[in-house]
Design an enzyme around this catalytic site. Structure first.
Site, PDB file in Angstrom:
ATOM      1  NE  ARG A 113      -2.253  -1.057   3.811  1.00  0.00           N
ATOM      2  CZ  ARG A 113      -1.849  -2.131   4.472  1.00  0.00           C
ATOM      3  NH1 ARG A 113      -1.889  -3.308   3.900  1.00  0.00           N
ATOM      4  NH2 ARG A 113      -1.394  -2.039   5.699  1.00  0.00           N
ATOM      5  CG  HIS A 140      -7.378 -24.783  32.795  1.00  0.00           C
ATOM      6  ND1 HIS A 140      -6.343 -25.136  31.951  1.00  0.00           N
ATOM      7  CD2 HIS A 140      -8.099 -25.917  33.015  1.00  0.00           C
ATOM      8  CE1 HIS A 140      -6.422 -26.428  31.693  1.00  0.00           C
ATOM      9  NE2 HIS A 140      -7.483 -26.927  32.314  1.00  0.00           N
ATOM     10  CB  ALA A 151      -7.201  -0.513  10.994  1.00  0.00           C
ATOM     11  CG  ASP A 155      -3.030   3.339   5.531  1.00  0.00           C
ATOM     12  OD1 ASP A 155      -2.746   2.956   6.676  1.00  0.00           O
ATOM     13  OD2 ASP A 155      -3.670   2.653   4.713  1.00  0.00           O
TER      14      ASP A 155
END
Ligand SMILES: Cc1cc2nc3c(=O)[nH]c(=O)nc-3n(C[C@H](O)[C@H](O)[C@H](O)COP(=O)(O)OP(=O)(O)OC[C@H]3O[C@@H](n4cnc5c(N)ncnc54)[C@H](O)[C@@H]3O)c2cc1C
Length: 215
Positions: A22, A191, A69, A61
């Site tokens: 990208r 657990h 994100a 970005d």
């Protein structure tokens, strides 16, 4: 090697979609006009999401940092808070990386080979985990990297079920210098859960593991 992989894949499937890579989209924003520094097409920001122009912040970005994100979200919060006069920052030191494949792949912190004398590096088979067995997903492995002298955990790498979730538990343990293997061993996890893979791998790194047969 790439050609070899391609030939093998060609025999197994009809089509392969490669959707990687990208780039920041800064065109048409007139960043040069307002004097914002752009390097390799990305807006240069510091860890307060500030650009070189005091009134302009950038997140996501467009900053060309991790292009995730998860990072964009925190960069955005930090940008908004600093623009509002607060003093907050994003910690780029520890960004979990995840591949949402099956099995999942996740990684955070230092990557080291078992031959590196600076680190304790252990790899544990996920087949020991009761939840993984119950869900018929007893595959993959969990790797712990710890500093040999301080015994602080510095890396976590995993292929297997719920790796994308467990990596965040590891991230908390590694952050701010990291907890030691001995401190971590004192934690009681519920657990049976997949997250026990983390604590069991830590146990193994510290020299013991109740589920693995002694060699
Ligand atoms: C296929 C794919 C899978 C991904 N998977 C993940 C994942 O699993 N996990 C993860 O963390 N990240 C993932 N990412 C990355 C993630 O989507 C991006 O890092 C994130 O969306 C970046 O957010 P952003 O706000 O910077 O940009 P974007 O989400 O791209 O938003 C930018 C917006 O600005 C708009 N815009 C562009 N130019 C202008 C303009 N001139 N004026 C007004 N508006 C404009 C665009 O239309 C868009 O709506 C993935 C990306 C892709 C492509």
């Amino acid at each position: 090697m790439g050609l070899f992989v391609y030939r093998v894949v060609r025999r197994l499937v009809d089509r392969v979609l490669v959707a990687v890579g990208r780039v920041p989209n800064t065109e048409g924003l007139n960043l040069e006009g307002v004097g914002v520094e752009v390097r390799n097409g990305a807006v240069v920001v510091d860890d307060h999401s500030r650009t070189n122009v005091p009134s302009i912040y950038a997140a996501g970005d467009v900053t060309g940092k991790y292009m995730l994100a998860s990072v964009a979200k925190v960069q955005g919060i930090v940008a908004a808070e600093n623009a509002a006069g607060l003093n907050t920052r994003i910690d780029y030191e520890l960004i979990p990386m995840v591949v949402f494949s099956d099995p999942e792949i996740a990684s955070v912190g230092i990557v080291a080979s078992k031959d590196d004398p600076r680190y304790i590096v252990t790899k544990m088979p996920n087949a020991i985990n009761y939840r993984a067995i119950a869900y018929n997903k007893p595959y993959g492995w969990t790797k712990i990297v710890a500093d040999r002298i301080s015994r602080r955990i510095v890396g976590f790498h995993m292929i297997g079920p719920w790796a994308s979730e467990i990596v965040n538990t590891a991230s908390i343990a590694i952050r701010k210098g990291g907890l030691t293997l001995d401190e971590l061993k004192e934690w009681v996890f519920s657990h049976p859960v997949f997250t026990e893979l983390f604590i069991d791998a830590v146990e193994l790194a510290s020299g013991s593991n109740v589920y693995l047969p002694k060699r």
